[in-house]
Write a protein that holds these residues in place. Structure first.
Motif, PDB file in Angstrom:
ATOM      1  N   PHE A 263       0.798  -1.234   0.000  1.00  0.00           N
ATOM      2  CA  PHE A 263       0.000   0.000   0.000  1.00  0.00           C
ATOM      3  C   PHE A 263       0.825   1.276   0.000  1.00  0.00           C
ATOM      4  N   THR A 264       2.148   1.153  -0.082  1.00  0.00           N
ATOM      5  CA  THR A 264       2.999   2.352  -0.151  1.00  0.00           C
ATOM      6  C   THR A 264       4.074   2.174  -1.215  1.00  0.00           C
ATOM      7  N   GLU A 265       4.497   3.277  -1.809  1.00  0.00           N
ATOM      8  CA  GLU A 265       5.596   3.248  -2.774  1.00  0.00           C
ATOM      9  C   GLU A 265       6.250   4.620  -2.808  1.00  0.00           C
ATOM     10  N   PRO A 266       7.485   4.800  -2.415  1.00  0.00           N
ATOM     11  CA  PRO A 266       8.337   3.780  -1.779  1.00  0.00           C
ATOM     12  C   PRO A 266       7.863   3.439  -0.362  1.00  0.00           C
ATOM     13  N   SER A 267       8.356   2.289   0.110  1.00  0.00           N
ATOM     14  CA  SER A 267       8.011   1.836   1.466  1.00  0.00           C
ATOM     15  C   SER A 267       9.262   1.779   2.328  1.00  0.00           C
ATOM     16  N   PHE A 268       9.066   1.899   3.621  1.00  0.00           N
ATOM     17  CA  PHE A 268      10.203   1.874   4.561  1.00  0.00           C
ATOM     18  C   PHE A 268       9.812   1.157   5.847  1.00  0.00           C
ATOM     19  N   GLU A 269      10.846   0.718   6.526  1.00  0.00           N
ATOM     20  CA  GLU A 269      10.650   0.381   7.931  1.00  0.00           C
ATOM     21  C   GLU A 269      11.280   1.511   8.724  1.00  0.00           C
ATOM     22  N   VAL A 270      10.644   1.836   9.861  1.00  0.00           N
ATOM     23  CA  VAL A 270      11.167   2.916  10.691  1.00  0.00           C
ATOM     24  C   VAL A 270      11.943   2.292  11.845  1.00  0.00           C
ATOM     25  N   ASP A 271      13.143   2.781  12.075  1.00  0.00           N
ATOM     26  CA  ASP A 271      13.914   2.389  13.267  1.00  0.00           C
ATOM     27  C   ASP A 271      14.037   3.608  14.164  1.00  0.00           C
ATOM     28  N   VAL A 272      14.144   3.382  15.465  1.00  0.00           N
ATOM     29  CA  VAL A 272      14.422   4.499  16.368  1.00  0.00           C
ATOM     30  C   VAL A 272      15.663   4.183  17.196  1.00  0.00           C
ATOM     31  N   THR A 273      16.345   5.248  17.613  1.00  0.00           N
ATOM     32  CA  THR A 273      17.516   5.092  18.478  1.00  0.00           C
ATOM     33  C   THR A 273      17.146   4.167  19.638  1.00  0.00           C
ATOM     34  N   CYS A 274      18.015   3.191  19.917  1.00  0.00           N
ATOM     35  CA  CYS A 274      17.731   2.268  21.022  1.00  0.00           C
ATOM     36  C   CYS A 274      17.624   3.055  22.324  1.00  0.00           C
ATOM     37  N   THR A 275      16.520   2.844  23.031  1.00  0.00           N
ATOM     38  CA  THR A 275      16.269   3.619  24.251  1.00  0.00           C
ATOM     39  C   THR A 275      17.146   3.142  25.408  1.00  0.00           C
ATOM     40  N   VAL A 276      17.747   1.952  25.263  1.00  0.00           N
ATOM     41  CA  VAL A 276      18.591   1.421  26.346  1.00  0.00           C
ATOM     42  C   VAL A 276      20.028   1.939  26.223  1.00  0.00           C
ATOM     43  N   CYS A 277      20.651   1.798  25.018  1.00  0.00           N
ATOM     44  CA  CYS A 277      22.058   2.226  24.865  1.00  0.00           C
ATOM     45  C   CYS A 277      22.157   3.608  24.236  1.00  0.00           C
ATOM     46  N   LYS A 278      21.011   4.246  23.978  1.00  0.00           N
ATOM     47  CA  LYS A 278      20.952   5.585  23.374  1.00  0.00           C
ATOM     48  C   LYS A 278      21.697   5.649  22.046  1.00  0.00           C
ATOM     49  N   GLY A 279      21.652   4.563  21.284  1.00  0.00           N
ATOM     50  CA  GLY A 279      22.223   4.564  19.944  1.00  0.00           C
ATOM     51  C   GLY A 279      23.705   4.238  19.880  1.00  0.00           C
ATOM     52  N   THR A 280      24.340   3.988  21.029  1.00  0.00           N
ATOM     53  CA  THR A 280      25.788   3.750  21.021  1.00  0.00           C
ATOM     54  C   THR A 280      26.103   2.280  20.725  1.00  0.00           C
ATOM     55  N   SER A 281      25.116   1.406  20.853  1.00  0.00           N
ATOM     56  CA  SER A 281      25.224  -0.055  20.737  1.00  0.00           C
ATOM     57  C   SER A 281      26.099  -0.673  21.844  1.00  0.00           C
ATOM     58  N   ILE A 282      26.506   0.148  22.801  1.00  0.00           N
ATOM     59  CA  ILE A 282      27.279  -0.354  23.953  1.00  0.00           C
ATOM     60  C   ILE A 282      26.478  -0.093  25.228  1.00  0.00           C
ATOM     61  N   ASN A 283      26.321  -1.112  26.037  1.00  0.00           N
ATOM     62  CA  ASN A 283      25.614  -0.957  27.305  1.00  0.00           C
ATOM     63  C   ASN A 283      26.436  -1.623  28.403  1.00  0.00           C
ATOM     64  N   ASN A 284      26.799  -0.860  29.439  1.00  0.00           N
ATOM     65  CA  ASN A 284      27.652  -1.373  30.521  1.00  0.00           C
ATOM     66  C   ASN A 284      28.929  -2.029  30.002  1.00  0.00           C
ATOM     67  N   GLY A 285      29.558  -1.378  29.017  1.00  0.00           N
ATOM     68  CA  GLY A 285      30.821  -1.882  28.495  1.00  0.00           C
ATOM     69  C   GLY A 285      30.682  -3.083  27.563  1.00  0.00           C
ATOM     70  N   GLN A 286      29.422  -3.534  27.303  1.00  0.00           N
ATOM     71  CA  GLN A 286      29.244  -4.686  26.406  1.00  0.00           C
ATOM     72  C   GLN A 286      28.313  -4.311  25.264  1.00  0.00           C
ATOM     73  N   LYS A 287      28.300  -5.152  24.218  1.00  0.00           N
ATOM     74  CA  LYS A 287      27.385  -4.902  23.099  1.00  0.00           C
ATOM     75  C   LYS A 287      25.945  -4.919  23.639  1.00  0.00           C
ATOM     76  N   CYS A 288      25.150  -3.883  23.291  1.00  0.00           N
ATOM     77  CA  CYS A 288      23.782  -3.789  23.829  1.00  0.00           C
ATOM     78  C   CYS A 288      22.960  -5.007  23.411  1.00  0.00           C
TER      79      CYS A 288
END
Ligand code: DAH
Length: 346
Positions: free
Chosen positions: A254-279
């Protein structure tokens, strides 16, 4: 006056003065306690001449029983009159009952509604028991299209409508798009459709009944920048100032173009690191929110809107999912378990 007669009259005099349950408790201890007066008198039985011991013992026991009865009667009397006083004393503060709270889905619906109302969107709620036409055909998904399988729809045993087809439990709020175009007739359209939706799944991230919210914006000259700006505005308002949205190419009928929406991870705030480890929540700094895109010309045609004049965008997101992302909840079945200990935290 002998010792027992003296004790009896002392007790009766003191009993008369008692006015409260705490005082009667003190009197009870004073006479009947382990070191109370009755026991003290009993110790003195040694000094009583042998031929009077029996009578003395009997009298002392009688006095003790009398005291027990009097204290118990007075206790009952005092408690009853305390209760009666409470019933009729209208100046006493009322008993406060435990406060209930809104369900976390209701809270989220209110919050999302007010975020979109601030930028001119109108909240609607279209049928959850729908016809095939609105859930599929009108959205560029013809009868035999394989994409319909993605939705694993539950059909209702009801006569097939000659125009709109079978009756079903709508698998998405996109079914409201064409209904809204019909209602408004001529753009601008700014719709936020929030309703129950159904798909036969049951696990930690899916319940067979769930909620979606669907945005639809149509007007002259609407393009992807308006979509991106609105999504950024929504994610900042709902998740927090430091949260951004991104669009990833995808496919929807039903859309053209179509997308999936991602949002900044609310846990690691987009850094992909949480407590020194991969989120562990996102692994990449981004979390997937749902689908969006520019409304397909065929969908506009179903809504009697001329795609040569008007363009627009739409999105559809899950309410349970946004709550999950906001609070880091890992099992959405909790939402509907009715467990008050879980629900009262929100
Ligand atoms: N209806 C889709 C679903 O439930 C989500 C969706 C994708 C809605 C793209 C839209 C859209 O409005 O444009 O999976």
């Amino acid at each position: 006056m002998d010792q027992l007669t003296q004790l009896r009259s002392q007790f009766n005099a003191e009993l008369l003065e008692i006015k409260s349950p705490s005082e009667i408790q003190l009197l009870d201890t004073k006479y009947l306690g382990r070191n109370g007066l009755i026991n003290t008198v009993l110790q003195h039985i040694k000094e009583v001449p042998a031929d009077q011991k029996k009578e003395y013992g009997t009298n002392l026991n009688e006095l003790k029983q009398e005291i027990i009865r009097s204290i118990s009667e007075k206790k009952t009397f005092l408690l009853q009159s305390a209760e009666t006083k409470q019933q009729i004393d209208v100046t006493l503060p009322g008993t406060s009952y435990p406060k209930g709270s809104l369900h976390l889905i209701t809270i989220a619906i209110d919050e999302i509604t007010s975020i979109f109302e601030k930028i001119g969107f109108i909240r609607v709620s279209y049928p959850e028991v729908e016809y095939e036409f609105f859930s599929f055909e009108s959205l560029n998904m013809p009868k035999t299209h394989a994409a319909r399988d993605d939705f694993e729809t539950s059909f209702i045993e009801a006569p097939v409508h000659p125009k709109w087809g079978k009756m079903l439990l709508t698998p998405h709020t996109s079914s409201g798009q064409v209904r809204e175009m019909w209602r408004v007739k001529t753009p601008p359209v700014r719709m936020i459709n929030i309703s129950k939706t159904y798909r036969p799944n049951w696990d930690a991230t899916h319940t067979p009944m769930f909620f979606q919210f669907e945005g639809l914006c149509l007007d002259n000259g609407i393009n992807i920048t308006h979509l991106k700006g609105t999504l950024d505005y929504f994610v900042k308002s709902y998740f927090g100032e430091d949260i951004r949205a991104r669009l990833r190419p995808h496919h929807f009928q039903f859309t053209e173009p179509s997308f999936e929406v991602d949002v900044t991870c609310t846990v690691c705030k987009g850094t992909s690191i949480n407590n020194g480890q991969k989120c562990k929540i996102c692994k990449s700094g981004w979390l997937e929110l749902g689908g969006t895109g520019m409304v397909h010309p065929n969908v506009l045609k179903s809504g009697n809107i001329d795609p040569k004049i008007y363009t627009g965008w739409a999105f559809g997101f899950g309410i349970e999912r946004v709550i999950m992302m906001k609070f880091g909840i890992d099992d959405i079945r909790n939402y509907y378990s009715g467990d008050i200990r879980f629900l009262e935290q929100f």
